[in-house]
Design an enzyme around this catalytic site. Sequence first.
Site, PDB file in Angstrom:
ATOM      1  N   HIS A  98       0.773  -1.263  -0.049  1.00  0.00           N
ATOM      2  CA  HIS A  98       0.136   0.101   0.080  1.00  0.00           C
ATOM      3  C   HIS A  98       0.946   1.157   0.035  1.00  0.00           C
ATOM      4  O   HIS A  98       0.369   2.291  -0.058  1.00  0.00           O
ATOM      5  CB  HIS A  98      -0.965  -0.090   1.210  1.00  0.00           C
ATOM      6  CG  HIS A  98      -0.331   0.318   2.663  1.00  0.00           C
ATOM      7  ND1 HIS A  98       0.537  -0.663   3.381  1.00  0.00           N
ATOM      8  CD2 HIS A  98       0.076   1.503   3.345  1.00  0.00           C
ATOM      9  CE1 HIS A  98       0.953  -0.119   4.163  1.00  0.00           C
ATOM     10  NE2 HIS A  98       0.988   1.169   4.323  1.00  0.00           N
TER      11      HIS A  98
HETATM   12  C1  UD1 Z   1      -1.612   5.665   5.709  1.00  0.00           C
HETATM   13  C2  UD1 Z   1      -0.341   6.157   6.011  1.00  0.00           C
HETATM   14  C3  UD1 Z   1       0.702   5.307   5.829  1.00  0.00           C
HETATM   15  C4  UD1 Z   1       0.533   4.208   6.710  1.00  0.00           C
HETATM   16  C5  UD1 Z   1      -1.112   3.473   6.164  1.00  0.00           C
HETATM   17  C6  UD1 Z   1      -1.692   2.357   6.965  1.00  0.00           C
HETATM   18  C7  UD1 Z   1       0.010   8.623   5.722  1.00  0.00           C
HETATM   19  C8  UD1 Z   1       1.090   9.512   4.803  1.00  0.00           C
HETATM   20  N1  UD1 Z   1       0.000   7.268   5.104  1.00  0.00           N
HETATM   21  O1  UD1 Z   1      -1.646   5.461   4.325  1.00  0.00           O
HETATM   22  O2  UD1 Z   1       1.866   5.859   6.804  1.00  0.00           O
HETATM   23  O3  UD1 Z   1       1.301   2.889   6.461  1.00  0.00           O
HETATM   24  O4  UD1 Z   1      -2.103   4.608   6.356  1.00  0.00           O
HETATM   25  O5  UD1 Z   1      -2.661   1.751   6.386  1.00  0.00           O
HETATM   26  O6  UD1 Z   1      -0.386   9.153   6.799  1.00  0.00           O
HETATM   27  N2  UD1 Z   1      -9.130   4.886   2.128  1.00  0.00           N
HETATM   28  C9  UD1 Z   1     -10.399   4.234   2.201  1.00  0.00           C
HETATM   29  N3  UD1 Z   1     -10.792   3.885   3.419  1.00  0.00           N
HETATM   30  C10 UD1 Z   1     -10.062   4.213   4.526  1.00  0.00           C
HETATM   31  C11 UD1 Z   1      -8.828   4.868   4.604  1.00  0.00           C
HETATM   32  C12 UD1 Z   1      -8.358   5.038   3.037  1.00  0.00           C
HETATM   33  O7  UD1 Z   1     -10.964   3.823   1.089  1.00  0.00           O
HETATM   34  O8  UD1 Z   1     -10.573   3.992   5.693  1.00  0.00           O
HETATM   35  C13 UD1 Z   1      -8.517   4.928   0.622  1.00  0.00           C
HETATM   36  C14 UD1 Z   1      -8.910   6.228  -0.231  1.00  0.00           C
HETATM   37  O9  UD1 Z   1      -9.138   6.067  -1.315  1.00  0.00           O
HETATM   38  C15 UD1 Z   1      -7.638   7.000   0.298  1.00  0.00           C
HETATM   39  C16 UD1 Z   1      -6.534   6.044   0.162  1.00  0.00           C
HETATM   40  O10 UD1 Z   1      -7.119   4.924   0.593  1.00  0.00           O
HETATM   41  O11 UD1 Z   1      -7.248   8.164  -0.799  1.00  0.00           O
HETATM   42  C17 UD1 Z   1      -5.273   6.579   0.804  1.00  0.00           C
HETATM   43  O12 UD1 Z   1      -5.606   6.708   2.372  1.00  0.00           O
HETATM   44  P1  UD1 Z   1      -4.486   7.627   3.011  1.00  0.00           P
HETATM   45  O13 UD1 Z   1      -4.951   7.641   4.651  1.00  0.00           O
HETATM   46  O14 UD1 Z   1      -4.424   8.816   2.604  1.00  0.00           O
HETATM   47  O15 UD1 Z   1      -3.400   7.053   3.222  1.00  0.00           O
HETATM   48  P2  UD1 Z   1      -2.850   5.341   3.288  1.00  0.00           P
HETATM   49  O16 UD1 Z   1      -2.399   4.746   1.930  1.00  0.00           O
HETATM   50  O17 UD1 Z   1      -3.975   4.621   3.944  1.00  0.00           O
HETATM   51  N1  UDP Z   2      -3.392  -5.748   9.049  1.00  0.00           N
HETATM   52  C1  UDP Z   2      -4.739  -6.122   9.306  1.00  0.00           C
HETATM   53  N2  UDP Z   2      -5.399  -6.505   8.245  1.00  0.00           N
HETATM   54  C2  UDP Z   2      -5.059  -6.410   7.042  1.00  0.00           C
HETATM   55  C3  UDP Z   2      -3.923  -6.048   6.774  1.00  0.00           C
HETATM   56  C4  UDP Z   2      -3.041  -5.643   7.843  1.00  0.00           C
HETATM   57  O1  UDP Z   2      -5.375  -6.362  10.516  1.00  0.00           O
HETATM   58  O2  UDP Z   2      -5.608  -7.125   5.976  1.00  0.00           O
HETATM   59  C5  UDP Z   2      -2.817  -5.139  10.240  1.00  0.00           C
HETATM   60  C6  UDP Z   2      -1.261  -5.956  10.500  1.00  0.00           C
HETATM   61  O3  UDP Z   2      -1.497  -7.001  11.194  1.00  0.00           O
HETATM   62  C7  UDP Z   2      -0.696  -4.702  11.055  1.00  0.00           C
HETATM   63  C8  UDP Z   2      -0.872  -3.608  10.671  1.00  0.00           C
HETATM   64  O4  UDP Z   2      -2.402  -3.900   9.964  1.00  0.00           O
HETATM   65  O5  UDP Z   2      -0.597  -4.694  12.353  1.00  0.00           O
HETATM   66  C9  UDP Z   2      -0.083  -2.754   9.551  1.00  0.00           C
HETATM   67  O6  UDP Z   2      -1.136  -2.043   8.778  1.00  0.00           O
HETATM   68  P1  UDP Z   2      -0.496  -1.226   7.432  1.00  0.00           P
HETATM   69  O7  UDP Z   2       0.226  -2.260   6.565  1.00  0.00           O
HETATM   70  O8  UDP Z   2      -1.707  -0.850   6.807  1.00  0.00           O
HETATM   71  O9  UDP Z   2       0.603  -0.008   7.946  1.00  0.00           O
HETATM   72  P2  UDP Z   2       1.834   0.239   8.011  1.00  0.00           P
HETATM   73  O10 UDP Z   2       2.459  -0.790   9.271  1.00  0.00           O
HETATM   74  O11 UDP Z   2       2.954  -0.083   6.853  1.00  0.00           O
HETATM   75  O12 UDP Z   2       2.073   1.770   8.865  1.00  0.00           O
END
Ligand code: UD1
Ligand code: UDP
Length: 363
Positions: free
Chosen positions: A212
């Site tokens: 992601h």
């Molecule tokens: C964010 C964090 C990243 C973290 C990740 C965990 C930042 C810059 N990025 O990235 O560090 O690793 O969360 O998963 O803070 N969306 C949904 N539903 C949701 C949330 C997001 O559909 O509940 C979709 C939307 O299209 C959105 C995209 O995901 O535009 C990205 O969401 P965003 O929170 O901006 O960044 P992440 O990629 O989730």
């Molecule tokens: N995770 C989860 N369900 C999923 C994928 C990830 O519960 O389908 C959990 C995973 O076990 C870990 C956390 O989400 O604890 C990691 O989140 P993510 O990869 O979104 O973010 P990052 O750690 O890179 O910030």
Amino acid sequence: MNTIVKMMRIAIIMGTRPEIIKMSPVIRACEELELDYFILHTGQHYTYEMDKIFFEELDLLGARYNLDVGSSSHGKQTGKMLIGIEKVLQEELPSLALVAGDTNTVLAGALAAAKLHIKLGHVEAGLRSYDRSMPEEINRIVADHVSDYLFAPTENAKRILLGEGMPEGKIYVTGNTIVDAVWQNLEIANRKKDVLSKLELKKEGYILVTTHRQENVDRKERLRSILRGLERVHKEFDLPILFPIHPRTKKRIEEFGLKASKIRLIEPLGFLEFLQLEANTALVLTDSGGIQEEACILQVPCVTLRDNTERPETVEVGSNMLAGTKPEKILWCAKEMIGKRNWENPFGDGKSGEWIMKIIREV
Ligand code: UD1
Ligand code: UDP
């Protein structure tokens, strides 16, 4: 308990899936110590499977505030959070604010607290990828530099903080709260869930994938290359590739019109089912930070779909290899890592939440 401690009010600021998971041991410790705390949720993540499911599964008190900022550009999202967090902090006047990790929520929470001269604790301090193209790298540097308590997961993270001029007196090596979260929840997962039967998978008979990172999935060529790498891994091992897909990645695959034909895409899972899948997989392929750590803790081999990592401890102990995003390198690393399982967990003893709260109460 003395009255001063009793009167302490703690704001726990979070907004995304990994923050809810990594803060849960800290919240448990607050509950056990009967501390006055509240959760301020920015609403950065908001769909059920990225948010509410974790509150339910981890049995967490709901957020007192939810700012509902949703998704937008970095500036807009962070700006909205900053305005909302400042308002809540001014009303609640906590003695301390806590943030965990490196998201935009962490950046906004850290800035808002620091500007109001509210003491700030950064859980998971001192991580560095040395790659400023990652939004997270900027967030973690800022959060560290405005914090009063730096909860470093490892000695390596402490060295990094010292190297950036942080006073030693602010740094506490506490381990990573993800170890607590894994051990607190794996047993519950095994009691309550049977995800292998549900998905018709066999122990070590599949490969688990997540990706992601913005710098991977927002670029068509990089995302295509990762998907090709996954297809080659599938062909080589003849194992199903299970990919609980992050909403950002799903959106990009659709937008770019990419094919993921040999890959089993499913909706994101709750923590309990995901942990169970991690614990039983033959191999993890990921660009997630938390999942690199969890694989290491669970003695599961990991290949990281990035050129760098802020978790070098995993590479040092031998649980993780950096593959980047080229198909041939992904396959090569997968062949190297599959079957390996025996290393030290560098992230602590699973009592980080307790440690953090002990330090906050005593220092
Ligand atoms: C964010 C964090 C990243 C973290 C990740 C965990 C930042 C810059 N990025 O990235 O560090 O690793 O969360 O998963 O803070 N969306 C949904 N539903 C949701 C949330 C997001 O559909 O509940 C979709 C939307 O299209 C959105 C995209 O995901 O535009 C990205 O969401 P965003 O929170 O901006 O960044 P992440 O990629 O989730
Ligand atoms: N995770 C989860 N369900 C999923 C994928 C990830 O519960 O389908 C959990 C995973 O076990 C870990 C956390 O989400 O604890 C990691 O989140 P993510 O990869 O979104 O973010 P990052 O750690 O890179 O910030």
